[in-house]
Design an enzyme around this catalytic site. Structure first.
Site, PDB file in Angstrom:
ATOM      1  N   GLU A  57      40.036  39.681  50.173  1.00 13.42           N
ATOM      2  CA  GLU A  57      41.051  39.589  49.129  1.00 13.42           C
ATOM      3  C   GLU A  57      42.359  39.065  49.705  1.00 13.42           C
ATOM      4  O   GLU A  57      42.789  39.472  50.780  1.00 13.42           O
ATOM      5  CB  GLU A  57      41.271  40.974  48.517  1.00 13.42           C
ATOM      6  CG  GLU A  57      42.277  41.008  47.383  1.00 13.42           C
ATOM      7  CD  GLU A  57      42.462  42.397  46.787  1.00 13.42           C
ATOM      8  OE1 GLU A  57      42.925  42.493  45.644  1.00 13.42           O
ATOM      9  OE2 GLU A  57      42.128  43.389  47.482  1.00 13.42           O
ATOM     10  N   LYS A 140      40.634  39.248  39.153  1.00 12.77           N
ATOM     11  CA  LYS A 140      40.523  40.700  39.285  1.00 12.77           C
ATOM     12  C   LYS A 140      40.873  41.399  37.971  1.00 12.77           C
ATOM     13  O   LYS A 140      41.944  41.183  37.405  1.00 12.77           O
ATOM     14  CB  LYS A 140      41.452  41.164  40.406  1.00 12.77           C
ATOM     15  CG  LYS A 140      41.307  42.628  40.819  1.00 12.77           C
ATOM     16  CD  LYS A 140      42.240  42.905  41.992  1.00 12.77           C
ATOM     17  CE  LYS A 140      42.122  44.317  42.531  1.00 12.77           C
ATOM     18  NZ  LYS A 140      43.060  44.533  43.664  1.00 12.77           N
ATOM     19  N   CYS A 175      37.959  44.521  45.235  1.00 10.32           N
ATOM     20  CA  CYS A 175      38.622  45.704  45.775  1.00 10.32           C
ATOM     21  C   CYS A 175      38.665  46.870  44.782  1.00 10.32           C
ATOM     22  O   CYS A 175      37.664  47.556  44.592  1.00 10.32           O
ATOM     23  CB  CYS A 175      40.022  45.322  46.256  1.00 10.32           C
ATOM     24  SG  CYS A 175      40.734  46.466  47.470  1.00 10.32           S
TER      25      CYS A 175
END
Length: 288
Positions: A57, A140, A175
């Site tokens: 990321e 995300k 994440c």
């Protein structure tokens, strides 16, 4: 047998894939240096036979370099993603360039890609196949709070990122998304064999980093490739420990904190075998 050899996209349905999580050393706001280290890691992995390389990321700017997000943001057609496409094609290796700070207005102006908003920024992963073609985009969904500036600075994504690379169907999350299992059920319903998870997972939550990707593999009976970075940003330090899990949740390869290439063999047929042997997904019930 590897899809790197003669088979074209769509022709390698029974092949085993060599997948590498590139745990790259990152420096806050050092986009040029970080990208060069990422490219070097891709090249090393490809030279060792990898078919797919997953980057961490914010491999460009470093997750905790919040003050640099706006200054370093680029479109999907910008220099960094153009470089990633070229590296994938030059080395005959699929690349999950995850993630970078995407300038949504620039993407809207320069490409035909759909965007969740026509301005602002997103935490965006891009999947390139081994010809350098862009196959999937994932922004995300779940932006981190808990003292992070991510929720204030970025726009959440709205769509899934899934692509068949030629017998291996890859899904993407990022994440903090690991804490939201319903997202992974959506990916299972899209037929994924492997979920790649670019991350910037920090101390002190080591146990969570080791638990959550493994759990997502177990409950969805699929491979999970969790690619973390290796970095310190002031008081924040990433835990590293990139790992590839099989559909039973068994770690196939993992690392410590230092920069590393974490490589494992991924077999789409194994996903089907495990799901046939232990058909838990068929027993799902949906409450009214």
């Amino acid at each position: 047998m590897s899809p790197r050899t003669d088979a074209g996209v769509g022709d390698a349905d029974t092949d085993t894939w060599t997948v590498t999580c590139a745990q790259v050393s990152l420096e806050g706001a050092d986009v040029d240096g970080n990208v060069e280290r990422a490219v070097a890691a891709i090249e090393r992995a490809a030279d060792r036979g990898s078919d797919l390389v997953v980057l961490p990321e914010m491999f460009t700017v470093g997750y905790f370099a919040f003050d640099s997000y706006a200054r370093t943001a680029e479109s999907l057609a910008g220099e960094t993603m153009t470089r990633m496409a070229a590296v994938a094609a030059d080395h005959d290796c699929a690349v999950l360039a995850g993630t970078f700070v995407e300038d949504l207005a620039a993407t809207a102006a320069e490409t035909d890609a759909a965007v969740p908003e026509t301005d602002g920024y997103a935490n965006t992963a891009v999947l390139f196949d081994r010809t350098g073609e862009r196959r999937a985009i994932y922004r995300k969904h779940h932006l981190f709070g808990y003292g992070s500036a991510e929720q204030d600075l970025l726009t959440p994504g709205e769509s899934l990122g899934v692509a068949d690379l030629g017998g291996l169907t890859v899904g993407m999350t990022t994440c903090y998304d690991l804490r939201f299992p319903e997202l992974y059920r959506d990916l299972v319903d899209r037929g994924v064999d492997l979920v790649a998870v670019p991350s910037a997972w920090p101390y002190p939550r080591v146990e969570h980093w080791q638990l959550l990707p493994r759990t997502r593999a177990v409950e969805n009976l699929c491979y999970v490739a969790a690619a973390n970075g290796s970095a310190e940003f002031g008081d924040d330090r990433l835990v590293g420990r990139s790992t590839v899990y099989d559909p039973w949740g068994t770690p196939l390869a993992s690392s410590g904190e230092e920069p590393a290439l974490v490589t494992a063999e991924v077999d789409p047929e194994r996903v089907r075998e495990v799901r046939d042997e232990f058909p838990a997904l068929q027993d799902r019930r949906h409450p009214n």
